[in-house]
Each structure stands twice: as structure tokens, then as C-alpha cells.
Design a protein around this motif. Structure first.
Motif, PDB file in Angstrom:
ATOM      1  N   GLU A   1       0.809  -1.220   0.000  1.00  0.00           N
ATOM      2  CA  GLU A   1       0.000   0.000   0.000  1.00  0.00           C
ATOM      3  C   GLU A   1       0.843   1.271   0.000  1.00  0.00           C
ATOM      4  OE1 GLU A   1      -2.318  -0.481   3.476  1.00  0.00           O
ATOM      5  OE2 GLU A   1      -3.586  -2.092   2.653  1.00  0.00           O
ATOM      6  N   THR A   2       2.084   1.176   0.477  1.00  0.00           N
ATOM      7  CA  THR A   2       2.909   2.387   0.641  1.00  0.00           C
ATOM      8  C   THR A   2       4.087   2.463  -0.326  1.00  0.00           C
ATOM      9  OG1 THR A   2       4.156   1.243   2.390  1.00  0.00           O
ATOM     10  CG2 THR A   2       2.302   2.639   3.075  1.00  0.00           C
ATOM     11  N   MET A   3       4.406   1.362  -0.995  1.00  0.00           N
ATOM     12  CA  MET A   3       5.548   1.350  -1.903  1.00  0.00           C
ATOM     13  C   MET A   3       5.083   1.485  -3.354  1.00  0.00           C
ATOM     14  SD  MET A   3       8.286   0.966  -0.010  1.00  0.00           S
ATOM     15  CE  MET A   3       7.500   1.830   1.361  1.00  0.00           C
TER      16      MET A   3
ATOM     17  N   ARG B   1       9.463   7.331   2.343  1.00  0.00           N
ATOM     18  CA  ARG B   1       9.319   5.950   1.894  1.00  0.00           C
ATOM     19  C   ARG B   1      10.127   5.011   2.796  1.00  0.00           C
ATOM     20  NH1 ARG B   1      10.658   4.930  -4.216  1.00  0.00           N
ATOM     21  NH2 ARG B   1       9.121   6.621  -4.436  1.00  0.00           N
ATOM     22  N   TYR B   2      11.316   5.460   3.191  1.00  0.00           N
ATOM     23  CA  TYR B   2      12.104   4.668   4.138  1.00  0.00           C
ATOM     24  C   TYR B   2      11.327   4.486   5.443  1.00  0.00           C
ATOM     25  CZ  TYR B   2      16.773   3.946   2.094  1.00  0.00           C
ATOM     26  OH  TYR B   2      17.837   3.508   1.350  1.00  0.00           O
ATOM     27  N   GLU B   3      10.717   5.574   5.930  1.00  0.00           N
ATOM     28  CA  GLU B   3       9.968   5.504   7.184  1.00  0.00           C
ATOM     29  C   GLU B   3       8.836   4.494   7.089  1.00  0.00           C
ATOM     30  OE1 GLU B   3      10.400   9.982   9.107  1.00  0.00           O
ATOM     31  OE2 GLU B   3       8.904   9.620   7.527  1.00  0.00           O
TER      32      GLU B   3
ATOM     33  N   ASP C   1       8.721   1.099   9.350  1.00  0.00           N
ATOM     34  CA  ASP C   1       7.607   0.886  10.272  1.00  0.00           C
ATOM     35  C   ASP C   1       6.931  -0.459  10.019  1.00  0.00           C
ATOM     36  OD1 ASP C   1       7.942   3.223  11.663  1.00  0.00           O
ATOM     37  OD2 ASP C   1       6.479   4.369  10.476  1.00  0.00           O
ATOM     38  N   ALA C   2       6.748  -0.797   8.758  1.00  0.00           N
ATOM     39  CA  ALA C   2       6.106  -2.073   8.434  1.00  0.00           C
ATOM     40  C   ALA C   2       6.988  -3.253   8.826  1.00  0.00           C
ATOM     41  CB  ALA C   2       5.782  -2.119   6.939  1.00  0.00           C
ATOM     42  N   ALA C   3       8.264  -3.176   8.469  1.00  0.00           N
ATOM     43  CA  ALA C   3       9.173  -4.289   8.765  1.00  0.00           C
ATOM     44  C   ALA C   3       9.356  -4.472  10.269  1.00  0.00           C
ATOM     45  CB  ALA C   3      10.524  -4.051   8.090  1.00  0.00           C
TER      46      ALA C   3
ATOM     47  N   LEU D   1      17.426  12.097  -1.376  1.00  0.00           N
ATOM     48  CA  LEU D   1      17.477  11.888   0.065  1.00  0.00           C
ATOM     49  C   LEU D   1      18.140  13.047   0.790  1.00  0.00           C
ATOM     50  CD1 LEU D   1      18.430   8.109   0.511  1.00  0.00           C
ATOM     51  CD2 LEU D   1      16.417   9.247   1.427  1.00  0.00           C
ATOM     52  N   ASP D   2      17.567  13.446   1.924  1.00  0.00           N
ATOM     53  CA  ASP D   2      18.229  14.326   2.875  1.00  0.00           C
ATOM     54  C   ASP D   2      18.822  13.405   3.941  1.00  0.00           C
ATOM     55  OD1 ASP D   2      18.586  15.777   5.388  1.00  0.00           O
ATOM     56  OD2 ASP D   2      17.673  17.483   4.342  1.00  0.00           O
ATOM     57  N   PHE D   3      20.144  13.312   3.966  1.00  0.00           N
ATOM     58  CA  PHE D   3      20.762  12.265   4.775  1.00  0.00           C
ATOM     59  C   PHE D   3      20.687  12.551   6.270  1.00  0.00           C
ATOM     60  CE2 PHE D   3      22.743  11.994   0.571  1.00  0.00           C
ATOM     61  CZ  PHE D   3      22.305  10.724   0.236  1.00  0.00           C
ATOM     62  N   GLY D   4      20.705  13.798   6.655  1.00  0.00           N
ATOM     63  CA  GLY D   4      20.497  14.116   8.064  1.00  0.00           C
ATOM     64  C   GLY D   4      19.123  13.673   8.523  1.00  0.00           C
ATOM     65  N   GLU D   5      18.097  13.945   7.713  1.00  0.00           N
ATOM     66  CA  GLU D   5      16.739  13.519   8.045  1.00  0.00           C
ATOM     67  C   GLU D   5      16.624  11.999   8.048  1.00  0.00           C
ATOM     68  OE1 GLU D   5      13.768  15.254   5.607  1.00  0.00           O
ATOM     69  OE2 GLU D   5      14.313  17.325   6.083  1.00  0.00           O
ATOM     70  N   LEU D   6      17.331  11.349   7.118  1.00  0.00           N
ATOM     71  CA  LEU D   6      17.286   9.890   7.084  1.00  0.00           C
ATOM     72  C   LEU D   6      17.873   9.307   8.369  1.00  0.00           C
ATOM     73  CD1 LEU D   6      16.709   7.239   5.601  1.00  0.00           C
ATOM     74  CD2 LEU D   6      19.018   7.392   4.616  1.00  0.00           C
TER      75      LEU D   6
END
Length: 706
Positions: A340-342, A362-364, A368-370, A389-394
Motif C-alpha cells: 500500500e505504501t511502496m 518511503r524509508y519511514e 515501520d512495516a518491517a 534523500l536528505d541524509f540528516g533527516e534519514l
């Protein structure tokens, strides 16, 4: 020297530190230590030098007795060290760090000096580090009582090393690697304090998250095992142990001794202690990163979340190669949630590929699912640099997910400077990060191994009924012999400890040999008995399937062969023994080798003539209980043979386990047994029989037998 109630707090949190041998002279150890302390230590530094009024602007005192110090760092020539340490004891300075070299590492004169130093330390009950030490460090108070160039970044790792150069290298590397330290000690010659003392102290220290060490030796193996078992209830311990050579086996006269070497003892000892053993420095500190987090996985299932297919496959392979981990099987609900999210191009099965254009959101969603899946015990999250990607945020998103779910995570940041901000965020928030996917998986494997350690129990072996007085008599017989080896003439030892043997006896004339064979009533095995002839079959010293009518002639022939082979050999006679059908069972070996540090080891493995070629063996510290012995029978590659492979009937494993337990208790009861082989111990569906024996006795230890 290790004492259960010894406190080492004064070494790492002193209020006043005296530097004995402080000086302004460029390039000197005394100056380097004083500068390091003055540069960051929150306490008071007192230079001690009778020839100077001040050092680096600090007022000097003439002797350590005037310093009113909690700890003294000694950097004076070796001839003066003992007197300085005595003065420390007399003036109430209980914590002493001796940097000076020139002691046991230098020869006989230095060894004498070190013995005197040890005696003085014992007289005054001193906590003494060294001699020949780089010093000690502790981050909370900014203590750098070393002559190394740098202090480490602060963190939760406490580190001990037998190499001072290794300390300086690790401290220099740690700043770049993002690893922080609480306490650091260079052990030096370990004249008083050794690895056991520091494992015990750090195991009780709430600010130490993990203990790591570089060791070349262990002073008292059994004390180390006891201390580490207690520490690892709450604090993981990981070490690199160097010196893997088998030089110690060169003089061994038994199969067990030849196989054991020095490293097998450490392998068994560290395993018994619950200490994780790293194969390299990189592996050691990769494990330290993961173990510092304090969370262990509840299951072995690993989820992989990645924006790059290749690294995801590499991580998946690494999980497949791991001993304790496996790729998690997602529940249907997890797959549906990911779907549903990918985006359609993403892979929603494990490993999860969020594809290259993924942003933080998308990473979040994937994490969360995994992390919510019931089969996921830990997660590897991989990213390669992309413009989306913003790596600080990641980094913050990964750390937030770890905090929310309480599941161990390892980040794999496959890039350089672009990912520096993410690395820093993860370091500050306690999530380990690595460049290589395999290293990230190895970090999680160390957590799974530590979980096993924490779940272990260490039950005391059950008592073994035995005729110990009879064994004592048999072992004492070496006092009347020109050598210290016993063979099948000592088979009564097995009877005394309840280990089954074939019917038979050792005889010293042909007529008696014939009488024994008649009592057995069937064809027999005959072996020459000589402590000087170790490999009897190589000289034709064994005859199998001898009819009773031919026993007397066989006796004469065996003795003649032995005389021809070695005219000066001591011939004790010939063993006449019931034949055991080797084809109906499995030839195993049970043995023991007494290690100088860890005491007796018990070995179990595939026996017979190929034992040293195959080396399909496993070791434990003796004595072992039934649970440990059962584990030994499962450890060897030939375990399927015992349990019934290729249509064979399984052997009586209970009898095998019982024999291992009884041999291990025998060698624990009798410190005079240096080496012992039961080879073969023939295991069949109906039980076991100990067919042959070889052991070596230390006559000087006979009085210490139980």
C-alpha cells in the motif's frame, strides 16, 4: 591477584593525581603524561620531582608522600620504581600506574625487579597497573594518565589492551570511526592487576555498556571465566586474542595434547566465560558498536530495507552465511502494508527494495512495516547516495524507528562525505553504522550471540561416584618407573570411574596370556605394553583375532617385535583383551589436556587412527555436566554417525555422554594427569567400551590429587 571485593574506582575517578617523574624536558614520558593530565583532567595534578620547583607551570613536590594523591603515575628509571611504589604504599596512595619498562619483559634482572614490585604491592594492597604500561584513561573526568598523543572520544566502551601501541592506534582511529570510550587501560606486564580485575570492575560499572579487549594471554583462566560469567549477565564482553600458534603442542605425547595447542584452550575458555571472540580488530569494534546499544534481538529473523538492489543482495547473502541469523519471513499483513505504501516497482518481500528514488518518507513507511512484523528481530537498513534523500533527516528517521520499536538496527551507509551527517546523527543516537553490508550483518550476529550468552545457565556438574583411592594408587606408580607415562596397564582407572571396558588383563608371561584368553572364551586382541612405544600398530605390536590356541606364540612374537624395534624399551607385558566389533559402532575419542591457564580441558571427537588427521574434535573446560557433554556430541562434524546415518543404528548417546562426564571429572579430580587419551571409545547401540588408554602424569602434582 584478582579479588572479588577489589575496587578500581580510584584508578578511573581520582581527585588528585601525582606524576612521579614529571618534567619539562621535551620528548620525555614524564612531560607527556603531565601535559595530558593538565589539558583536560577535572581533578588536581601534582608533579613530583625533587629537582624542580615547578613543571609546566605547576608547583612541584619533592616526593609522593607530600602529594596527598589518590593515584600516582610513576615514570622514573626502573631502578627507582620499587622504592617509589613502596613510598606510595606508606603514604596511603593505593592506586598506582607504573609506566616504566625494564621489568619482566627484559630478562632475569627485570624479572627479579618485577617480583619485588609485586611483593611491595601485595604488602600495601595496592591497585597497581603495569609495569611497562602506557597508562589509563577515563572520559567522564577527562583523565588521560598516559603518554599517548590523544584522549578518546567519550562513550560507553571500556577497553583493555596488552599492547600500549594498540591503545594509541585505537584511540586515534576511534575519533574518525565515531566510537566512544568510557575507560581505557594499558595492562602492561600485569604484575598485579590483570584482565580479570578489569572485567569484574567494568561488569559492575553502570556507565560501561560493553567491555572489549586485546589479549595475548590470560593470567588465571578459571578466575577470568568466573568474572566474565558474572559480568556478562548485564555487560557484553568481546576480545581479540592473538597468538594462535600450536607451538605449545610440540611436546605433547597424546593425541589430545597434539590437537589442543594453546589456542584451543583459549577457545574453550572464552566460550565457557561467555566472552565473544573476534577474529580481527575490525570485527571487534564492529561488534562493540552493535553491543553498545544494549538491546538484543528477540528473534533471529532479519529484515533488510534498501534503496539499492546489489547491496540488498549482499546483505541477504551475509544473513544466510551467519550462524545465528536468518532472513525473516514477512506475515501477509506486512506484505499488504508495504504494497500500500511502496511504488509498483518496489519489492515488498524481504529484502525490501524501496528503489533508488526513495525519499525519507518511503524509508519511514518501509521501516515501520518491517519493524512491526512478528518475525523480525533486527533490521539492516541500507542506503546509497541519491539526490532524492536528505541524509540528516534519514539518520533521524532511522534512529526514531529504532527508539519507537525497541528493535536492534544496523545502518549501512554506502558512501563517503555525503553521508557524514547521517553517520553523526546515528552515532549520537546510538545506532551503529557501517559501510559494508556484511559488517552490518556481523554486528547484528554479535547481538544474537550475546543473547545466547545471557540465556545460558551454568549448572554445577553432578557428582560422580568413583574409587578415587584406587586411581591415586595407580597414578602414584609412576614414582617407581623411569618415565611418567601410563598405558593399558592402568585400565583399572576406567573401572574406578565407572567407564565400561572390554574384558581382559595385562600379563607378563605366555601361560598367563593363554589363561586370560581362555576365560574370555573367544578370539582376542593382543597388544604390546610399553611406555616407550606409543604407536604400537606401526611396529606390528598389535594382533587382532588371535585364537586361544595361538595366544602363547603371539605373546612371544609381540615381545620379539618390540625388542627388535627398540632394544632398550621397557616391556611391561602384553594386554590380552576381548575383541570389540568396530564395524558395529563408531570409534570416538575422549581425552584431556591440562592447560597452564585454564586447567584441564576435555576433548571429544571422531577417534581411531585418523584422529590427528581429521581433527573432528571439540573442547570444553573440565569438569562438564551432562548438558555440556551432550553439546559436545552434537558439535563434531561426525555427529550424524552417532545419531544413525545412512541406515546405521544410532549409538547409545546416553552412554557416550556419561563417559565424557566421567573422564572430565577424573581429570578435574586429579591435577597430576597432564594428558589423557581414551582412543578408541567405541560407541555402539548397546553402550560404550574404552578400548585403549594413554596418559601422562606429573609426579610433582601427585600430592595435589583429590
Amino acid at each position: 591477584m584478582s579479588e572479588a571485593d577489589r575496587s578500581l574506582a580510584g584508578l578511573f575517578a581520582p581527585g588528585r593525581v601525582a606524576v612521579v617523574g614529571a618534567t619539562d624536558r621535551e620528548g620525555s614520558v614524564g612531560r607527556a603524561v603531565t601535559e595530558n593530565l593538565l589539558s583536560g583532567f577535572e581533578g588536581t595534578v601534582v608533579p613530583v620531582n625533587p629537582n624542580r620547583e615547578s613543571v609546566l607551570g605547576e608547583p612541584c613536590v619533592a616526593s609522593v608522600s607530600e602529594a596527598d594523591a589518590d593515584m600516582a603515575v610513576v615514570a622514573v628509571p626502573p631502578d627507582y620504581v620499587v622504592d617509589v611504589v613502596r613510598e606510595c604504599g606508606e603514604s596511603g596512595v593505593r592506586n598506582v600506574v607504573v609506566l616504566t619498562a625494564g621489568f619482566g619483559e627484559t630478562g632475569a634482572e627485570g624479572a627479579d625487579r618485577e617480583r619485588e614490585l609485586t611483593e611491595v604491592a601485595a604488602e600495601y594492597d595496592l591497585n597497581l597497573v603495569g609495569p611497562n604500561s602506557l597508562g589509563v584513561m577515563s572520559s567522564p573526568l577527562g583523565l588521560n594518565a598516559t603518554f599517548g598523543p590523544d584522549a578518546p572520544p567519550a562513550g560507553g566502551v571500556s577497553f583493555m589492551s596488552q599492547s600500549g601501541a594498540f591503545v594509541t592506534a585505537v584511540v586515534d582511529w576511534a575519533a574518525e570511526a565515531g566510537l566512544g570510550f568510557k575507560d581505557v587501560v594499558s595492562l602492561g606486564n600485569k604484575a598485579v592487576l590483570d584482565e580479570t580485575d578489569f572485567v569484574r570492575a567494568w561488569g559492575d560499572d553502570p556507565d560501561t555498556d560493553v567491555v572489549v579487549g586485546y589479549l595475548e594471554s590470560v593470567v588465571d583462566g578459571r578466575a577470568f571465566v568466573d568474572a566474565a560469567r558474572e559480568a556478562t549477565d548485564d555487560t557484553p564482553v568481546a576480545v581479540v586474542k592473538s597468538g594462535r600458534t600450536d607451538a605449545g603442542a610440540q611436546a605433547a605425547s597424546s593425541h589430545t595434547g597434539a590437537i589442543a595447542g594453546s589456542d584451543r584452550a583459549y577457545e574453550a575458555g572464552l566460550d565457557a566465560a561467555g566472552v565473544l571472540r573476534a577474529e580481527s580488530v575490525q570485527e571487534l569494534f564492529d561488534a562493540a558498536r552493535a553491543l553498545s546499544g544494549g538491546t538484543v534481538p528477540e528473534s533471529d529473523g532479519v529484515a533488510v530495507v534498501t534503496n539499492a538492489g546489489g547491496p540488498g543482495v549482499m546483505a541477504t547473502d551475509a544473513v544466510g552465511d551467519a550462524e545465528r541469523l536468518r532472513l525473516a519471513s514477512f506475515a501477509d499483513g506486512t506484505v499488504d502494508r508495504l504494497g500500500e505504501t511502496m511504488p509498483e516497482e518496489a519489492n515488498v518481500y524481504n529484502p525490501v527494495d524501496v528503489i533508488g528514488d526513495a525519499g525519507v518518507e518511503r524509508y519511514e513507511a518501509a521501516l515501520d512495516a518491517a519493524l512491526a512484523d512478528p518475525d523480525v528481530g533486527s533490521v539492516v537498513v541500507i542506503t546509497a547516495p541519491t539526490a532524492t534523500l536528505d541524509f540528516g533527516e534519514l539518520g533521524e528517521a532511522i534512529a526514531d524507528a529504532a527508539d519507537e520499536h525497541g528493535v536492534p538496527m544496523a545502518a549501512c551507509l554506502m558512501g563517503g562525505g555525503r553521508l557524514a551527517e547521517a553517520r553523526e546523527v546515528l552515532r549520537e543516537r546510538g545506532v551503529p553504522s557501517y559501510f559494508d553490508p556484511a559488517r552490518a550483518v556481523a554486528g547484528l550476529e554479535s547481538l544474537a550471540e550475546y543473547r545466547e550468552v545471557r540465556e545460558r545457565s551454568y549448572p554445577e556438574p553432578e557428582p560422580v561416584d568413583a574409587d578415587r583411592e584406587r586411581v591415586r594408587e595407580i597414578l602414584s606408580s609412576v614414582e617407581d618407573r623411569p618415565d611418567n607415562r601410563l598405558g593399558v596397564e592402568a585400565m583399572e582407572i576406567f573401572d574406578a570411574y565407572g567407564i565400561p571396558t572390554p574384558e581382559g588383563a595385562v600379563v607378563d608371561d605366555p601361560a598367563e596370556a593363554e589363561a586370560v584368553a581362555e576365560d574370555i572364551g573367544e578370539e582376542v586382541v593382543m597388544k604390546i605394553v610399553s611406555p616407550d612405544i606409543l604407536h604400537k600398530s606401526d611396529i606390528g605390536g598389535v594382533k587382532v583375532g588371535v585364537p586361544v590356541a595361538e595366544v602363547a606364540d603371539a605373546y612371544e612374537d609381540l615381545v620379539a617385535r618390540a625388542r627388535n624395534y627398540q632394544p632398550d624399551a621397557t616391556i611391561l607385558g602384553v594386554q590380552v583383551q576381548e575383541m570389540i566389533d568396530l564395524d558395529a559402532g563408531v570409534e570416538t575419542i575422549v581425552g584431556s589436556h591440562r592447560d597452564p591457564q585454564f586447567g584441564p580441558l576435555v576433548m571429544f571427537g571422531l577417534g581411531g587412527v585418523f584422529v590427528e588427521v581429521m581433527e573432528d574434535t571439540t573442547f570444553r573446560l573440565a569438569p562438564v555436566g551432562r548438558e555440556e557433554a551432550e553439546g559436545m556430541t552434537a558439535d563434531i562434524d561426525a555427529a550424524p554417525l552417532l545419531r544413525g546415518a545412512r541406515g546405521r543404528d544410532p549409538v547409545d548417546l546416553d552412554a557416550v555422554v556419561d563417559a565424557v562426564v566421567r573422564v572430565s571429572q577424573l581429570v578435574a579430580d586429579f591435577p597430576s594427569i597432564v594428558e589423557l587419551d581414551v582412543n578408541p571409545l567405541v560407541a555402539t547401540p548397546d553402550g560404550v567400551r574404552a578400548v585403549d588408554l594413554r596418559l601422562t602424569v606429573d609426579p610433582e602434582e601427585l600430592d595435589s590429587n583429590s
